[in-house]
Design an enzyme around this catalytic site. Structure first.
Site, PDB file in Angstrom:
ATOM      1  N   GLY A  20      -7.489  -2.395  18.838  1.00 17.73           N
ATOM      2  CA  GLY A  20      -8.738  -3.149  18.792  1.00 17.73           C
ATOM      3  C   GLY A  20      -9.998  -2.304  18.795  1.00 17.73           C
ATOM      4  O   GLY A  20     -11.049  -2.752  19.263  1.00 17.73           O
ATOM      5  N   ASN A  22     -11.684  -1.562  16.151  1.00 15.50           N
ATOM      6  CA  ASN A  22     -12.614  -2.282  15.261  1.00 15.50           C
ATOM      7  C   ASN A  22     -13.212  -3.486  15.971  1.00 15.50           C
ATOM      8  O   ASN A  22     -14.406  -3.771  15.840  1.00 15.50           O
ATOM      9  CB  ASN A  22     -11.908  -2.711  13.979  1.00 15.50           C
ATOM     10  CG  ASN A  22     -11.798  -1.561  12.996  1.00 15.50           C
ATOM     11  OD1 ASN A  22     -12.785  -1.147  12.407  1.00 15.50           O
ATOM     12  ND2 ASN A  22     -10.602  -1.019  12.865  1.00 15.50           N
ATOM     13  N   MET A  98      -1.504  -7.537  12.094  1.00 22.18           N
ATOM     14  CA  MET A  98      -0.349  -7.084  11.315  1.00 22.18           C
ATOM     15  C   MET A  98       0.561  -8.226  10.855  1.00 22.18           C
ATOM     16  O   MET A  98       1.777  -8.056  10.788  1.00 22.18           O
ATOM     17  CB  MET A  98       0.463  -6.066  12.141  1.00 22.18           C
ATOM     18  CG  MET A  98      -0.317  -4.825  12.526  1.00 22.18           C
ATOM     19  SD  MET A  98      -0.967  -3.927  11.103  1.00 22.18           S
ATOM     20  CE  MET A  98       0.547  -3.245  10.463  1.00 22.18           C
ATOM     21  N   ILE A 100       1.072 -11.096   7.684  1.00 24.89           N
ATOM     22  CA  ILE A 100       0.589 -11.598   6.394  1.00 24.89           C
ATOM     23  C   ILE A 100       0.363 -13.096   6.560  1.00 24.89           C
ATOM     24  O   ILE A 100       1.206 -13.804   7.134  1.00 24.89           O
ATOM     25  CB  ILE A 100       1.634 -11.327   5.302  1.00 24.89           C
ATOM     26  CG1 ILE A 100       1.868  -9.818   5.237  1.00 24.89           C
ATOM     27  CG2 ILE A 100       1.196 -11.942   3.969  1.00 24.89           C
ATOM     28  CD1 ILE A 100       1.696  -9.151   3.917  1.00 24.89           C
ATOM     29  N   LEU A 101      -0.776 -13.570   6.109  1.00 25.91           N
ATOM     30  CA  LEU A 101      -1.099 -15.000   6.233  1.00 25.91           C
ATOM     31  C   LEU A 101      -0.643 -15.733   4.966  1.00 25.91           C
ATOM     32  O   LEU A 101      -0.696 -15.174   3.863  1.00 25.91           O
ATOM     33  CB  LEU A 101      -2.606 -15.165   6.437  1.00 25.91           C
ATOM     34  CG  LEU A 101      -3.130 -14.556   7.745  1.00 25.91           C
ATOM     35  CD1 LEU A 101      -4.649 -14.423   7.729  1.00 25.91           C
ATOM     36  CD2 LEU A 101      -2.679 -15.378   8.959  1.00 25.91           C
ATOM     37  N   ASN A 115     -11.230  -8.816   6.029  1.00 28.96           N
ATOM     38  CA  ASN A 115     -10.281  -7.826   6.550  1.00 28.96           C
ATOM     39  C   ASN A 115     -10.857  -6.434   6.363  1.00 28.96           C
ATOM     40  O   ASN A 115     -11.688  -6.213   5.490  1.00 28.96           O
ATOM     41  CB  ASN A 115      -8.952  -7.950   5.784  1.00 28.96           C
ATOM     42  CG  ASN A 115      -7.902  -6.979   6.282  1.00 28.96           C
ATOM     43  OD1 ASN A 115      -7.724  -6.796   7.489  1.00 28.96           O
ATOM     44  ND2 ASN A 115      -7.205  -6.332   5.360  1.00 28.96           N
ATOM     45  N   HIS A 117      -9.644  -2.524   5.526  1.00 29.20           N
ATOM     46  CA  HIS A 117      -8.507  -1.740   5.017  1.00 29.20           C
ATOM     47  C   HIS A 117      -8.919  -0.269   4.971  1.00 29.20           C
ATOM     48  O   HIS A 117     -10.012   0.054   4.504  1.00 29.20           O
ATOM     49  CB  HIS A 117      -8.110  -2.230   3.618  1.00 29.20           C
ATOM     50  CG  HIS A 117      -6.910  -1.512   3.091  1.00 29.20           C
ATOM     51  ND1 HIS A 117      -5.624  -1.863   3.451  1.00 29.20           N
ATOM     52  CD2 HIS A 117      -6.789  -0.437   2.269  1.00 29.20           C
ATOM     53  CE1 HIS A 117      -4.768  -1.045   2.859  1.00 29.20           C
ATOM     54  NE2 HIS A 117      -5.450  -0.171   2.135  1.00 29.20           N
TER      55      HIS A 117
HETATM   56  C1  GRF Z   1      -7.483  -0.003  11.112  1.00 22.59           C
HETATM   57  O1  GRF Z   1      -7.416   1.251  10.503  1.00 22.59           O
HETATM   58  C2  GRF Z   1      -7.322  -1.084  10.088  1.00 22.59           C
HETATM   59  O2  GRF Z   1      -7.822  -0.768   8.848  1.00 22.59           O
HETATM   60  C3  GRF Z   1      -5.834  -1.202  10.001  1.00 22.59           C
HETATM   61  O3  GRF Z   1      -5.384  -1.022  11.307  1.00 22.59           O
HETATM   62  C4  GRF Z   1      -6.319  -0.241  12.048  1.00 22.59           C
HETATM   63  C5  GRF Z   1      -6.683  -1.040  13.255  1.00 22.59           C
HETATM   64  O4  GRF Z   1      -7.222  -0.275  14.251  1.00 22.59           O
HETATM   65  N1  GRF Z   1      -5.464  -2.434   9.372  1.00 22.59           N
HETATM   66  P1  GRF Z   1      -7.808  -0.961  15.577  1.00 22.59           P
HETATM   67  O5  GRF Z   1      -6.714  -1.840  16.169  1.00 22.59           O
HETATM   68  O6  GRF Z   1      -9.015  -1.733  15.195  1.00 22.59           O
HETATM   69  O7  GRF Z   1      -8.107   0.203  16.481  1.00 22.59           O
END
Ligand code: GRF
Length: 204
Positions: A20, A22, A98, A100-101, A115, A117
């Site tokens: 988390g 992000n 993680m 897929i919807l 999202n 990426h």
């Molecule tokens: C990020 O690099 C995102 O792009 C990918 O998983 C990572 C998530 O990191 N899908 P965090 O859980 O936000 O630290």
């Protein structure tokens, strides 16, 4: 409640599965004066996601809905929808989520799911391209730059309209791990920026 002093903000649900970081960058941005969005709820499909603690520390409802408790994706998503219905959500932010919807879920929330990426889409995206695999592939391809992409979610994985990208240079001594770190830092800047851009565009 919204008033002249507290204008209505874009209501976010952040969906996570892990650390988390992000999510943290979004929570931090939401604390800034005048930022046009707020995190209403954080939902994880795994109960041990550290992001749930980050949410609690920020005073945001932190909920686990384990996909393992359901027989099908549709039932899992029905549970998600039931939870989301309590929070008047304007935008769902997938942040290291993680699962897929299904097209049904995505269609219900059309143009309301975004999202992050960890590559410069359309390069190095699609099913199976996640985590360290992305950075490994980027290095193997001999790219000179990589970065992060914030995009709308459509049923085709990683193919939705791009909202914004941040580029990072690739160094000659990079390993997937060192590149991953730099790209993740770029996501932390890109995600709050993209949310703000959407909020302002729709008038918040
Ligand atoms: C990020 O690099 C995102 O792009 C990918 O998983 C990572 C998530 O990191 N899908 P965090 O859980 O936000 O630290």
């Amino acid at each position: 409640m919204a008033s002249a002093d507290s204008p209505r903000k874009l209501n976010l649900a952040v969906l996570i599965s892990g650390g988390g970081s992000n999510l943290q960058s979004i929570l931090d941005a939401c604390k800034e004066k005048g930022y046009p969005a707020q995190v209403r709820v954080v939902i994880s499909n795994t109960s041990d996601a550290y992001g749930l603690i980050r949410a609690q520390e920020a005073g945001v409802p932190a909920i686990t809905i384990s996909h393992k408790d359901f027989d099908s994706r549709t039932e899992f998503e029905n549970a998600l929808n039931n939870e989301l219905a309590d929070y008047d959500i304007d935008l769902i932010c997938l942040a290291g989520f993680m699962r897929i919807l299904t097209p049904d879920f995505i269609t219900k929330w059309s143009r309301k799911i975004i999202n992050t990426h960890p590559s410069l889409l359309p390069k190095f995206g699609g099913e199976g391209m996640y985590g360290m695999r992305v950075h490994q592939a980027v290095l193997e391809a001999g790219e000179t730059e990589s970065g992060s992409t914030i995009h709308y979610v459509i049923p085709e994985v990683d193919k939705g309209e791009i909202i914004l990208q941040k580029r990072v240079n690739i160094h000659s001594h990079d390993t997937p791990e060192t590149l991953a770190k730099r790209v993740l830092a770029s996501e932390h800047i890109a995600y709050p920026e993209a949310i703000k851009q959407i909020a302002l565009k729709i008038g918040f």
